[in-house]
Design an enzyme around this catalytic site. Sequence first.
Site, PDB file in Angstrom:
ATOM      1  N   LYS A  15      -0.487  10.040  -3.853  1.00 45.71           N
ATOM      2  CA  LYS A  15      -0.460  11.627  -4.001  1.00 45.71           C
ATOM      3  C   LYS A  15       1.041  11.964  -4.069  1.00 45.71           C
ATOM      4  O   LYS A  15       1.486  12.768  -4.690  1.00 45.71           O
ATOM      5  CB  LYS A  15      -1.028  12.109  -3.024  1.00 45.71           C
ATOM      6  CG  LYS A  15      -1.409  13.607  -2.784  1.00 45.71           C
ATOM      7  CD  LYS A  15      -2.202  13.916  -1.580  1.00 45.71           C
ATOM      8  CE  LYS A  15      -1.674  13.759  -0.330  1.00 45.71           C
ATOM      9  NZ  LYS A  15      -1.965  14.311   0.744  1.00 45.71           N
ATOM     10  N   ARG A  88      -5.980  21.825   5.126  1.00 45.22           N
ATOM     11  CA  ARG A  88      -6.637  20.279   5.551  1.00 45.22           C
ATOM     12  C   ARG A  88      -8.048  20.338   6.147  1.00 45.22           C
ATOM     13  O   ARG A  88      -8.877  19.615   6.117  1.00 45.22           O
ATOM     14  CB  ARG A  88      -5.844  19.695   6.596  1.00 45.22           C
ATOM     15  CG  ARG A  88      -4.609  19.121   6.338  1.00 45.22           C
ATOM     16  CD  ARG A  88      -3.997  18.264   7.620  1.00 45.22           C
ATOM     17  NE  ARG A  88      -2.638  17.842   7.526  1.00 45.22           N
ATOM     18  CZ  ARG A  88      -2.044  16.823   6.913  1.00 45.22           C
ATOM     19  NH1 ARG A  88      -2.820  16.063   6.202  1.00 45.22           N
ATOM     20  NH2 ARG A  88      -0.793  16.683   6.914  1.00 45.22           N
ATOM     21  N   ARG A 122       1.930  -3.608   2.886  1.00 45.79           N
ATOM     22  CA  ARG A 122       3.133  -3.033   3.063  1.00 45.79           C
ATOM     23  C   ARG A 122       3.977  -3.823   4.306  1.00 45.79           C
ATOM     24  O   ARG A 122       3.356  -4.110   5.308  1.00 45.79           O
ATOM     25  CB  ARG A 122       3.108  -1.874   3.500  1.00 45.79           C
ATOM     26  CG  ARG A 122       2.845  -0.821   2.174  1.00 45.79           C
ATOM     27  CD  ARG A 122       3.329   0.479   2.340  1.00 45.79           C
ATOM     28  NE  ARG A 122       2.823   1.352   3.458  1.00 45.79           N
ATOM     29  CZ  ARG A 122       2.653   2.552   3.240  1.00 45.79           C
ATOM     30  NH1 ARG A 122       2.662   3.233   2.099  1.00 45.79           N
ATOM     31  NH2 ARG A 122       2.258   3.129   4.387  1.00 45.79           N
ATOM     32  N   ARG A 155       4.101  -2.460  10.103  1.00 50.80           N
ATOM     33  CA  ARG A 155       4.302  -1.356  10.815  1.00 50.80           C
ATOM     34  C   ARG A 155       2.651  -1.235  11.523  1.00 50.80           C
ATOM     35  O   ARG A 155       1.718  -1.592  10.805  1.00 50.80           O
ATOM     36  CB  ARG A 155       4.518  -0.160  10.382  1.00 50.80           C
ATOM     37  CG  ARG A 155       5.795  -0.166  10.076  1.00 50.80           C
ATOM     38  CD  ARG A 155       6.409   1.123   9.084  1.00 50.80           C
ATOM     39  NE  ARG A 155       5.189   2.458   9.677  1.00 50.80           N
ATOM     40  CZ  ARG A 155       5.265   3.482   8.957  1.00 50.80           C
ATOM     41  NH1 ARG A 155       6.110   3.688   7.956  1.00 50.80           N
ATOM     42  NH2 ARG A 155       4.514   4.323   9.004  1.00 50.80           N
ATOM     43  N   ARG A 166      -7.467   5.447   9.696  1.00 51.96           N
ATOM     44  CA  ARG A 166      -6.687   6.783   9.031  1.00 51.96           C
ATOM     45  C   ARG A 166      -7.612   7.252   7.815  1.00 51.96           C
ATOM     46  O   ARG A 166      -7.685   8.523   7.507  1.00 51.96           O
ATOM     47  CB  ARG A 166      -5.567   6.282   8.489  1.00 51.96           C
ATOM     48  CG  ARG A 166      -4.330   6.422   9.329  1.00 51.96           C
ATOM     49  CD  ARG A 166      -3.141   5.483   8.977  1.00 51.96           C
ATOM     50  NE  ARG A 166      -2.447   6.117   8.052  1.00 51.96           N
ATOM     51  CZ  ARG A 166      -1.619   5.409   7.142  1.00 51.96           C
ATOM     52  NH1 ARG A 166      -1.120   4.362   7.196  1.00 51.96           N
ATOM     53  NH2 ARG A 166      -0.856   6.106   6.310  1.00 51.96           N
TER      54      ARG A 166
END
Length: 208
Positions: A15, A88, A122, A155, A166
């Site tokens: 996005k 949101r 990642r 992370r 999430r």
Amino acid sequence: MKSVIVLLGPPGSGKGTQGEKLSEELGYTRLSTGDMLREAVRNGTELGMKAKSYMDSGALVPNDLIIGLMKEKIAQAKGGVILDGFPRTVEQADALAQQLDVDLALNLDVDDDELINRLTKRRSCPQCNAVYHLIYNPPKAEGVCDKCGGALYQRDDDKEETVMNRLKVYRENTMPLIDYYEKKGTLVTIKGVGSIDDIFKQVEKAVQ
Ligand SMILES: [Zn+2]
């Protein structure tokens, strides 16, 4: 061209990248709620000072105030705008609809398996903050930052358990929003898989 766009999509959907391209190639202004609030506070505007009093007491900034800031920014923008991080929730979408017409809600849709694959692979450098991806953008030497030689790590945000959480939070909050814009007739869903340019071609078609 559509002038007020809401971008919807889970973390890892691309996005942010598509929003950047809309701004670079088609001249859209991106309005990030967080940036907007910080700027208004820094500039000491009337709405900024009001927002600050909520933020200082740890309270959520009321929707009307955020929308007021958006309207100021939209009045200054030369072309279309992309709303980033707002609304949101359906409640926020309703408050927005009372003051502003959203021309297009663009929903970047990516399967959870693909998102988990993108996000958990990642790796970050603790020294220079460079970000790598084990498949799409691997470092030249395994576990070592190309730029500064730092030891790469994962992370906490990118660990599988956190990523799944999430995504769950995103789905719970955003699914009702997708239904909301579908009923309004302004929703366009694009599959967020394939090359960045291929996805952007579909985005361009949707904003026209
Ligand atoms: Zn580094």
